[in-house]
Design a protein around this motif. Sequence first.
Motif, PDB file in Angstrom:
ATOM      1  N   SER A 115       0.829  -1.199   0.000  1.00 49.18           N
ATOM      2  CA  SER A 115       0.000   0.000   0.000  1.00 49.18           C
ATOM      3  C   SER A 115       0.866   1.252   0.000  1.00 49.18           C
ATOM      4  O   SER A 115       0.586   2.215  -0.710  1.00 49.18           O
ATOM      5  CB  SER A 115      -0.920   0.001   1.216  1.00 49.18           C
ATOM      6  OG  SER A 115      -1.671   1.179   1.281  1.00 49.18           O
ATOM      7  N   ALA A 116       1.940   1.216   0.788  1.00 46.89           N
ATOM      8  CA  ALA A 116       2.849   2.366   0.837  1.00 46.89           C
ATOM      9  C   ALA A 116       3.526   2.582  -0.505  1.00 46.89           C
ATOM     10  O   ALA A 116       3.701   3.715  -0.958  1.00 46.89           O
ATOM     11  CB  ALA A 116       3.898   2.150   1.923  1.00 46.89           C
ATOM     12  N   ALA A 117       3.890   1.465  -1.180  1.00 44.53           N
ATOM     13  CA  ALA A 117       4.536   1.574  -2.493  1.00 44.53           C
ATOM     14  C   ALA A 117       3.593   2.175  -3.521  1.00 44.53           C
ATOM     15  O   ALA A 117       3.985   3.004  -4.348  1.00 44.53           O
ATOM     16  CB  ALA A 117       5.007   0.197  -2.957  1.00 44.53           C
ATOM     17  N   VAL A 118       2.297   1.751  -3.439  1.00 42.06           N
ATOM     18  CA  VAL A 118       1.303   2.297  -4.371  1.00 42.06           C
ATOM     19  C   VAL A 118       1.119   3.787  -4.136  1.00 42.06           C
ATOM     20  O   VAL A 118       1.015   4.580  -5.073  1.00 42.06           O
ATOM     21  CB  VAL A 118      -0.030   1.545  -4.231  1.00 42.06           C
ATOM     22  CG1 VAL A 118      -1.135   2.264  -4.993  1.00 42.06           C
ATOM     23  CG2 VAL A 118       0.121   0.116  -4.735  1.00 42.06           C
ATOM     24  N   GLN A 119       1.069   4.189  -2.848  1.00 45.34           N
ATOM     25  CA  GLN A 119       0.866   5.594  -2.528  1.00 45.34           C
ATOM     26  C   GLN A 119       2.035   6.450  -2.993  1.00 45.34           C
ATOM     27  O   GLN A 119       1.870   7.618  -3.341  1.00 45.34           O
ATOM     28  CB  GLN A 119       0.664   5.755  -1.018  1.00 45.34           C
ATOM     29  CG  GLN A 119      -0.679   5.206  -0.527  1.00 45.34           C
ATOM     30  CD  GLN A 119      -0.817   5.301   0.970  1.00 45.34           C
ATOM     31  OE1 GLN A 119       0.121   5.738   1.665  1.00 45.34           O
ATOM     32  NE2 GLN A 119      -1.972   4.905   1.478  1.00 45.34           N
ATOM     33  N   LYS A 120       3.234   5.885  -3.029  1.00 41.60           N
ATOM     34  CA  LYS A 120       4.406   6.643  -3.466  1.00 41.60           C
ATOM     35  C   LYS A 120       4.441   6.825  -4.973  1.00 41.60           C
ATOM     36  O   LYS A 120       5.122   7.727  -5.476  1.00 41.60           O
ATOM     37  CB  LYS A 120       5.676   5.921  -3.002  1.00 41.60           C
ATOM     38  CG  LYS A 120       5.904   5.979  -1.496  1.00 41.60           C
ATOM     39  CD  LYS A 120       7.170   5.222  -1.120  1.00 41.60           C
ATOM     40  CE  LYS A 120       7.378   5.242   0.392  1.00 41.60           C
ATOM     41  NZ  LYS A 120       8.581   4.463   0.794  1.00 41.60           N
ATOM     42  N   GLU A 121       3.747   5.968  -5.731  1.00 41.93           N
ATOM     43  CA  GLU A 121       3.777   6.074  -7.183  1.00 41.93           C
ATOM     44  C   GLU A 121       3.059   7.341  -7.632  1.00 41.93           C
ATOM     45  O   GLU A 121       1.958   7.628  -7.214  1.00 41.93           O
ATOM     46  CB  GLU A 121       3.098   4.853  -7.825  1.00 41.93           C
ATOM     47  CG  GLU A 121       3.917   3.583  -7.749  1.00 41.93           C
ATOM     48  CD  GLU A 121       3.262   2.444  -8.524  1.00 41.93           C
ATOM     49  OE1 GLU A 121       2.076   2.597  -8.896  1.00 41.93           O
ATOM     50  OE2 GLU A 121       3.915   1.427  -8.765  1.00 41.93           O
ATOM     51  N   LYS A 122       3.706   8.080  -8.498  1.00 37.41           N
ATOM     52  CA  LYS A 122       3.110   9.279  -9.076  1.00 37.41           C
ATOM     53  C   LYS A 122       2.955   9.073 -10.579  1.00 37.41           C
ATOM     54  O   LYS A 122       3.820   8.490 -11.220  1.00 37.41           O
ATOM     55  CB  LYS A 122       3.974  10.502  -8.800  1.00 37.41           C
ATOM     56  CG  LYS A 122       3.993  10.928  -7.341  1.00 37.41           C
ATOM     57  CD  LYS A 122       4.774  12.214  -7.160  1.00 37.41           C
ATOM     58  CE  LYS A 122       4.770  12.663  -5.708  1.00 37.41           C
ATOM     59  NZ  LYS A 122       5.531  13.932  -5.530  1.00 37.41           N
ATOM     60  N   TRP A 123       1.833   9.573 -11.113  1.00 39.14           N
ATOM     61  CA  TRP A 123       1.531   9.406 -12.528  1.00 39.14           C
ATOM     62  C   TRP A 123       1.343  10.773 -13.171  1.00 39.14           C
ATOM     63  O   TRP A 123       0.817  11.687 -12.566  1.00 39.14           O
ATOM     64  CB  TRP A 123       0.245   8.594 -12.705  1.00 39.14           C
ATOM     65  CG  TRP A 123       0.341   7.177 -12.217  1.00 39.14           C
ATOM     66  CD1 TRP A 123       0.329   6.761 -10.923  1.00 39.14           C
ATOM     67  CD2 TRP A 123       0.448   6.005 -13.024  1.00 39.14           C
ATOM     68  NE1 TRP A 123       0.432   5.391 -10.857  1.00 39.14           N
ATOM     69  CE2 TRP A 123       0.510   4.902 -12.138  1.00 39.14           C
ATOM     70  CE3 TRP A 123       0.494   5.770 -14.389  1.00 39.14           C
ATOM     71  CZ2 TRP A 123       0.612   3.593 -12.586  1.00 39.14           C
ATOM     72  CZ3 TRP A 123       0.591   4.467 -14.845  1.00 39.14           C
ATOM     73  CH2 TRP A 123       0.661   3.392 -13.953  1.00 39.14           C
ATOM     74  N   ASP A 124       1.746  10.874 -14.427  1.00 39.12           N
ATOM     75  CA  ASP A 124       1.423  12.053 -15.233  1.00 39.12           C
ATOM     76  C   ASP A 124      -0.026  11.942 -15.677  1.00 39.12           C
ATOM     77  O   ASP A 124      -0.463  10.883 -16.133  1.00 39.12           O
ATOM     78  CB  ASP A 124       2.324  12.135 -16.472  1.00 39.12           C
ATOM     79  CG  ASP A 124       3.744  12.535 -16.129  1.00 39.12           C
ATOM     80  OD1 ASP A 124       3.922  13.338 -15.192  1.00 39.12           O
ATOM     81  OD2 ASP A 124       4.671  12.055 -16.810  1.00 39.12           O
TER      82      ASP A 124
END
Length: 258
Positions: A23-32
């Motif tokens: 969940s933490a890894a998903v929250q860190k992902e940023k998308w254009d």
Amino acid sequence: MLKSLSLASRVFGVSGQRLASQSAAVQKEKWDLLAGVLVERLPVLGKTLKPIEVKYQKMLNDIEFEQSMLSDHERRHQRDQVAAERFKKGLDVDLDEVASKQTAQDYEDACDAELASFKLAERITEADKKNDVTSTQRKLEDTLILLVEQTVGSKKILLLPQGVRQEGETMRQTADRVIREVCGDKLRVQVYGNAPVGFYKYKYPVNQRKDTVGAKVFFFRAAHVDGKASGKILWQSKEEIEGKLPEEYLKSVRQFIL
């Protein structure tokens, strides 16, 4: 019993840690966030009728004619015939009125002459003959879709006009800006509404990722009004875009093409 509880706590404890880390890894992902625009040149002419459609249309016309009431023109034609018969028999007829007015038959003859001089526009245009795929004056019976060559990573590929959302913009404002920047100021389109009609996302190659892991594209639909797009462009029918767009991208686009 105690041994079972201890084992369960260890299992669920490990699973919980994994879920938390994921969940933490998903929250860190940023998308254009990108706005893409499906620009359509809508059909200019109706489809050419197939032989069976021509027969069916004739049948409907015959039924409508048989069941219809007399029109004003037909009633006028009947009155003219009655007046002509009275004139032949020497009955009272206003000769000045008969000589001065245009009869229904005269009106029909004038309409027939005007129709004979009228020439329908060709369905096959010069752009069709030259196979000019950059022109909107081709395939007038079909919907054409605008494809524009754009740079993605290190490659130049054909896509729907699209661009990255800027801070403070709504997605609709991004779509309007994309049309101006990607297609030029001479192209005029009408975007339908503020809500996207489709969505597509993809991840960038690992060696090209910086602050974001990929792009999420929100598609809007628009109609071509007039003008010409700049850059390397193609106006393609629904069948012609096959093989022109990336495969997964095309699958998403096909979901909102009418």
